[in-house]
Design an enzyme around this catalytic site. Structure first.
Site, short mmCIF file in Angstrom:
data_model
loop_
_atom_site.label_atom_id
_atom_site.label_comp_id
_atom_site.label_asym_id
_atom_site.label_seq_id
_atom_site.Cartn_x
_atom_site.Cartn_y
_atom_site.Cartn_z
N GLY A 14 0.80 -1.23 0.00
CA GLY A 14 0.00 0.00 0.00
C GLY A 14 0.83 1.27 0.00
O GLY A 14 0.34 2.31 0.45
N SER A 15 2.05 1.21 -0.54
CA SER A 15 2.84 2.45 -0.55
C SER A 15 2.21 3.48 -1.49
O SER A 15 2.25 4.69 -1.20
CB SER A 15 4.30 2.17 -0.93
OG SER A 15 4.42 1.75 -2.26
N ASN A 16 1.61 3.02 -2.58
CA ASN A 16 0.91 3.97 -3.46
C ASN A 16 -0.33 4.54 -2.78
O ASN A 16 -0.61 5.74 -2.90
CB ASN A 16 0.53 3.29 -4.78
CG ASN A 16 1.70 3.24 -5.74
OD1 ASN A 16 2.07 4.24 -6.35
ND2 ASN A 16 2.32 2.07 -5.85
N ARG A 93 -6.01 -8.35 -8.55
CA ARG A 93 -7.21 -9.00 -9.07
C ARG A 93 -7.49 -8.46 -10.46
O ARG A 93 -7.24 -7.27 -10.72
CB ARG A 93 -8.42 -8.69 -8.19
CG ARG A 93 -8.25 -8.99 -6.73
CD ARG A 93 -8.28 -10.47 -6.44
NE ARG A 93 -9.50 -11.11 -6.89
CZ ARG A 93 -9.62 -12.42 -7.07
NH1 ARG A 93 -8.58 -13.21 -6.88
NH2 ARG A 93 -10.77 -12.94 -7.46
N HIS A 111 0.84 0.52 -13.23
CA HIS A 111 1.55 -0.70 -13.61
C HIS A 111 3.06 -0.39 -13.69
O HIS A 111 3.44 0.65 -14.25
CB HIS A 111 1.03 -1.20 -14.97
CG HIS A 111 1.65 -2.48 -15.39
ND1 HIS A 111 1.33 -3.70 -14.81
CD2 HIS A 111 2.61 -2.75 -16.31
CE1 HIS A 111 2.05 -4.65 -15.36
NE2 HIS A 111 2.84 -4.11 -16.27
C1 GRF Z 1 3.20 -1.19 -7.55
O1 GRF Z 1 4.52 -1.32 -7.92
C2 GRF Z 1 2.31 -1.14 -8.75
O2 GRF Z 1 2.95 -0.75 -9.91
C3 GRF Z 1 1.81 -2.55 -8.90
O3 GRF Z 1 1.77 -3.06 -7.60
C4 GRF Z 1 2.70 -2.38 -6.77
C5 GRF Z 1 1.98 -2.00 -5.52
O4 GRF Z 1 2.85 -1.51 -4.55
N1 GRF Z 1 0.53 -2.55 -9.57
P1 GRF Z 1 2.29 -0.85 -3.23
O5 GRF Z 1 1.37 -1.89 -2.57
O6 GRF Z 1 1.54 0.38 -3.61
O7 GRF Z 1 3.48 -0.58 -2.38
#
Ligand code: GRF
Length: 210
Positions: A14-16, A93, A111
């Site tokens: 969940g870093s994003n 998913r 992605h």
């Molecule tokens: C990211 O690198 C994204 O590109 C891919 O999954 C990863 C998720 O990372 N779809 P995080 O859970 O947000 O750290």
């Protein structure tokens, strides 16, 4: 300002999600995170949501025999939180027509490659295996076909000979955390305008035959 209600779908660290939630705290950001939905109980994203004081829902996919039924539960949770825009952030998913129909052109994904190169689960490994010198990340609108759909934003990073999956992934993720919140804000501010293709985008017949 009336903030757009964003629902984030995440399966892992969940870093994003964290980067988006941090930006969304600014009064100038056009969206707010209304809910985090996870399909994996141990996902660290859930802990981040708790720390941020944001609502989170666990909807384990293993509780559902069919992907469509899982998506129906996800849609119900999103709607219960009046979500207007869905953001996939490491959501492992494949979206079914159930989810896509509930939020047409309102589901974004990030992605870890420069699409259309290296679709699928192991994009970073694929980039290393191929020996590319530049990779990066792509924010796109989700369509039924995995890792396809109109591209909203991309960022490139160099690939070095000594890179491992971990080191390249880290470099790509720094860019993800920068461009994802930005692309979401721009998409909202544009009134969800689909990206324009360059006027000469059609493939010339000569190239098409190759
Ligand atoms: C990211 O690198 C994204 O590109 C891919 O999954 C990863 C998720 O990372 N779809 P995080 O859970 O947000 O750290």
């Amino acid at each position: 300002m009336n903030k757009v209600r964003i629902g984030v779908l995440a399966s892992g660290s969940g870093s994003n999600f964290g980067a988006i939630a941090a930006q969304a705290q600014s009064p100038h950001y056009p969206g707010e995170v209304a809910v985090l939905i996870c399909n994996q109980a141990p996902a660290y994203a859930r802990e981040r949501a708790r720390q941020l004081g944001l609502p989170e829902h666990l909807i384990p996919n293993r509780d559902y025999a069919h992907r469509e039924d899982h998506d129906r539960a996800v849609v119900a949770a999103l709607q219960a939180h009046q979500v207007e825009l869905v953001v996939m952030a490491g959501w492992m998913r494949v979206a079914t027509p159930v989810l896509l129909a509930a939020y047409p052109d309102r589901i974004l994904n990030i992605h870890p490659s420069l699409l259309p190169s290296f679709r699928g689960m192991h994009a970073v490994q694929q980039a290393l295996n191929y020996g590319v010198k530049i990779s990066g990340c792509t924010v796109h609108i989700v369509r039924l076909e995995v890792d396809s759909g109109p591209i909203l934003a991309q960022a490139a990073v160099p690939v070095y000979p000594e890179d491992t999956v971990a080191s390249l992934q880290q470099r790509i993720q720094s860019e993800e955390h920068r461009i994802y919140p930005e692309a979401i804000a721009q998409y909202i501010q544009s009134g969800y305008r689909l990206p324009q293709m360059p006027t000469n985008a059609a493939i010339p017949a000569t190239l098409d035959r190759q």
